[in-house]
Design a protein around this motif. Structure first.
Motif, PDB file in Angstrom:
ATOM      1  N   LYS A 294    -113.284  31.383 -45.212  1.00 16.67           N
ATOM      2  CA  LYS A 294    -112.354  30.791 -46.188  1.00 16.67           C
ATOM      3  C   LYS A 294    -112.419  31.528 -47.517  1.00 16.67           C
ATOM      4  N   VAL A 295    -113.621  31.836 -47.977  1.00 17.24           N
ATOM      5  CA  VAL A 295    -113.787  32.567 -49.241  1.00 17.24           C
ATOM      6  C   VAL A 295    -113.188  33.963 -49.118  1.00 17.24           C
ATOM      7  N   ARG A 296    -113.423  34.619 -47.991  1.00 21.08           N
ATOM      8  CA  ARG A 296    -112.869  35.963 -47.770  1.00 21.08           C
ATOM      9  C   ARG A 296    -111.348  35.951 -47.814  1.00 21.08           C
ATOM     10  N   ASP A 297    -110.743  35.002 -47.127  1.00 25.00           N
ATOM     11  CA  ASP A 297    -109.286  34.946 -47.092  1.00 25.00           C
ATOM     12  C   ASP A 297    -108.704  34.674 -48.479  1.00 25.00           C
ATOM     13  N   SER A 298    -109.351  33.796 -49.234  1.00 23.50           N
ATOM     14  CA  SER A 298    -108.863  33.494 -50.590  1.00 23.50           C
ATOM     15  C   SER A 298    -108.990  34.719 -51.485  1.00 23.50           C
ATOM     16  N   TYR A 299    -110.094  35.429 -51.373  1.00 24.20           N
ATOM     17  CA  TYR A 299    -110.266  36.630 -52.194  1.00 24.20           C
ATOM     18  C   TYR A 299    -109.267  37.710 -51.790  1.00 24.20           C
ATOM     19  N   GLY A 300    -108.993  37.836 -50.511  1.00 23.86           N
ATOM     20  CA  GLY A 300    -108.000  38.812 -50.073  1.00 23.86           C
ATOM     21  C   GLY A 300    -106.632  38.533 -50.659  1.00 23.86           C
ATOM     22  N   ARG A 301    -106.250  37.248 -50.758  1.00 18.22           N
ATOM     23  CA  ARG A 301    -104.956  36.903 -51.360  1.00 18.22           C
ATOM     24  C   ARG A 301    -104.952  37.183 -52.855  1.00 18.22           C
TER      25      ARG A 301
ATOM     26  N   LYS B 140    -109.065  46.856 -48.554  1.00 17.74           N
ATOM     27  CA  LYS B 140    -108.342  46.266 -49.693  1.00 17.74           C
ATOM     28  C   LYS B 140    -109.213  46.250 -50.943  1.00 17.74           C
ATOM     29  N   ILE B 141    -110.511  45.975 -50.777  1.00 20.05           N
ATOM     30  CA  ILE B 141    -111.430  45.971 -51.921  1.00 20.05           C
ATOM     31  C   ILE B 141    -111.541  47.369 -52.511  1.00 20.05           C
ATOM     32  N   PHE B 142    -111.638  48.392 -51.639  1.00 20.03           N
ATOM     33  CA  PHE B 142    -111.742  49.766 -52.129  1.00 20.03           C
ATOM     34  C   PHE B 142    -110.458  50.185 -52.841  1.00 20.03           C
TER      35      PHE B 142
ATOM     36  N   ASP C  42    -110.072  38.912 -65.995  1.00 19.84           N
ATOM     37  CA  ASP C  42    -111.313  38.144 -65.970  1.00 19.84           C
ATOM     38  C   ASP C  42    -111.406  37.282 -64.708  1.00 19.84           C
ATOM     39  N   PHE C  43    -110.284  36.640 -64.327  1.00 16.34           N
ATOM     40  CA  PHE C  43    -110.291  35.823 -63.111  1.00 16.34           C
ATOM     41  C   PHE C  43    -110.563  36.684 -61.870  1.00 16.34           C
ATOM     42  N   LYS C  44    -109.993  37.885 -61.829  1.00 13.96           N
ATOM     43  CA  LYS C  44    -110.223  38.767 -60.688  1.00 13.96           C
ATOM     44  C   LYS C  44    -111.673  39.232 -60.627  1.00 13.96           C
ATOM     45  N   LYS C  45    -112.254  39.486 -61.811  1.00 13.70           N
ATOM     46  CA  LYS C  45    -113.646  39.902 -61.842  1.00 13.70           C
ATOM     47  C   LYS C  45    -114.564  38.778 -61.368  1.00 13.70           C
ATOM     48  N   GLN C  46    -114.289  37.561 -61.818  1.00 12.91           N
ATOM     49  CA  GLN C  46    -115.104  36.422 -61.382  1.00 12.91           C
ATOM     50  C   GLN C  46    -114.929  36.165 -59.882  1.00 12.91           C
ATOM     51  N   ALA C  47    -113.716  36.382 -59.398  1.00 13.25           N
ATOM     52  CA  ALA C  47    -113.477  36.223 -57.962  1.00 13.25           C
ATOM     53  C   ALA C  47    -114.268  37.258 -57.165  1.00 13.25           C
ATOM     54  N   GLU C  48    -114.350  38.469 -57.699  1.00 12.51           N
ATOM     55  CA  GLU C  48    -115.146  39.520 -57.040  1.00 12.51           C
ATOM     56  C   GLU C  48    -116.621  39.120 -56.965  1.00 12.51           C
ATOM     57  N   ASN C  49    -117.137  38.541 -58.054  1.00  8.90           N
ATOM     58  CA  ASN C  49    -118.537  38.103 -58.074  1.00  8.90           C
ATOM     59  C   ASN C  49    -118.780  37.002 -57.043  1.00  8.90           C
ATOM     60  N   LEU C  50    -117.834  36.059 -56.957  1.00 14.63           N
ATOM     61  CA  LEU C  50    -117.978  34.981 -55.980  1.00 14.63           C
ATOM     62  C   LEU C  50    -117.981  35.536 -54.555  1.00 14.63           C
ATOM     63  N   TYR C  51    -117.114  36.494 -54.305  1.00 17.18           N
ATOM     64  CA  TYR C  51    -117.045  37.062 -52.958  1.00 17.18           C
ATOM     65  C   TYR C  51    -118.326  37.812 -52.601  1.00 17.18           C
ATOM     66  N   ASN C  52    -118.850  38.597 -53.552  1.00 18.31           N
ATOM     67  CA  ASN C  52    -120.072  39.354 -53.271  1.00 18.31           C
ATOM     68  C   ASN C  52    -121.248  38.424 -52.988  1.00 18.31           C
ATOM     69  N   THR C  53    -121.295  37.298 -53.704  1.00 23.17           N
ATOM     70  CA  THR C  53    -122.353  36.320 -53.448  1.00 23.17           C
ATOM     71  C   THR C  53    -122.221  35.742 -52.045  1.00 23.17           C
TER      72      THR C  53
END
Length: 323
Positions: A164-171, A285-287, A237-248
């Motif tokens: 679920k987290v992966r799919d949300s970050y991908g969007r 997509k991340i790259f 800032d929201f995208k950066k925080q989303a990246e941190n959440l995904y990496n965790t």
């Protein structure tokens, strides 16, 4: 030996032939000397010396007895060595020096193991070489596909939150800097914070349908529903925080994958048939997103020899987009 000497002399006078034969036996009057200790304590030697010096024969016998006693090893002087079993033993008899002391048990040695062709982990060295590491696992387990399917389902369930987290970050990575893009960005950011929330995109967010989302984020989402836009800094800032959440979440997922790989190997299954790398589909997509925020200079100085073929294609695609 002094007493034996007088006995031998008396017998020699009474029965010369028999006494001569007996005297040649070990310990007899005419027995040959076989060691230095015997020579030093032999009464015959001391008698001969006293006769030559004109001394009384009684002194020679006493002197021989004293020498023999001094040369005889005492009980506390018995030689001790370490036996093959590691315990102290007497050399002359092999008896234990400390028989009542129990030997210290050795620590069990850990032997290496390897997955065999039959799918089971087996020892590659030691006394149990070739035997299964987990002997209680039956032979039928390695071909019981019902168990394999169950284990695969368990892994999917354990990975549910990460998916679920992966799919949300991908969007989020796919959003554009528009009003609709901002709304989608914040909505999926809330879903990353609370994957179990039931709020729908475009629906008013409340404490009931998004309990795991902070009030300030929920308020910002409701403002965007009314037509408010995010500033560029807020969007970044929201995208950066989303990246941190995904990496965790990705780090946590790696532990889940490692655990199920170990279980798969223990039961003789192929881990590749159980464990899926659910983060793999998002890597491209991340790259691409990382390339999009690089400056032209950074992009040109990128060492493409360190990249995979698919990543090199993405770099070329980004360069063409900017030219």
């Amino acid at each position: 030996m002094a007493h034996n000497f007088f006995h031998n002399v008396t017998g020699l006078l009474q029965n010369p032939i028999q006494s001569y034969q007996n005297a040649r036996q070990p310990g007899g009057l005419l027995a040959p000397v076989t060691s230095m200790n015997q020579f030093l304590g032999d009464p015959r030697v001391n008698i001969g010396l006293d006769l030559a010096a004109g001394r009384p024969l009684g002194d020679s016998l006493q002197r021989s007895a004293a020498i023999q006693e001094a040369l005889t090893p005492k009980e506390d002087e018995r030689r001790i060595v370490k036996g093959a079993d590691g315990r102290q033993r007497y050399v002359d008899t092999g008896e234990l020096v400390f028989p009542d002391v129990e030997p210290t048990p050795e620590e069990p040695k850990e032997y290496t193991s390897k997955k065999a062709k039959d799918g089971f982990l087996r020892y590659t060295e030691g006394p149990d070489k070739g035997k299964k590491v987990f002997p209680d696992i039956g032979e039928s387990t390695s071909i019981d596909f019902g168990n394999e399917d169950n284990l695969r389902d368990d892994f999917r369930k354990a990975s549910g939150e990460f998916i679920k987290v992966r799919d949300s970050y991908g969007r989020i990575l796919s959003t554009d800097p528009t009003g609709a893009g901002d709304l989608s960005l914040i909505f999926n950011y809330m879903k990353m914070l609370d994957p179990g929330s039931v709020v729908r995109e475009g629906e008013f967010a409340t404490a009931q349908n998004s309990a795991g989302v902070p009030d300030i984020i929920r308020a910002k989402y409701n403002q965007l529903r009314e037509g408010t836009r995010l500033a560029e800094e807020q969007r970044a800032d929201f995208k950066k925080q989303a990246e941190n959440l995904y990496n965790t979440a990705l780090d946590s997922q790696s532990y889940v994958e490692s655990e199920f790989k170990g279980i798969s190997e223990a039961y003789g299954f192929d881990p590749k048939r159980i464990v899926s790398e659910y983060g793999k589909p998002l890597e491209g997509k991340i790259f691409s997103n990382q390339l999009s925020v690089m400056s032209n200079e950074e992009l040109k100085n990128l060492d493409v020899t360190m990249l995979s073929p698919s990543q090199q294609d993405l770099v070329l695609k980004e360069l063409r987009k900017r030219n």
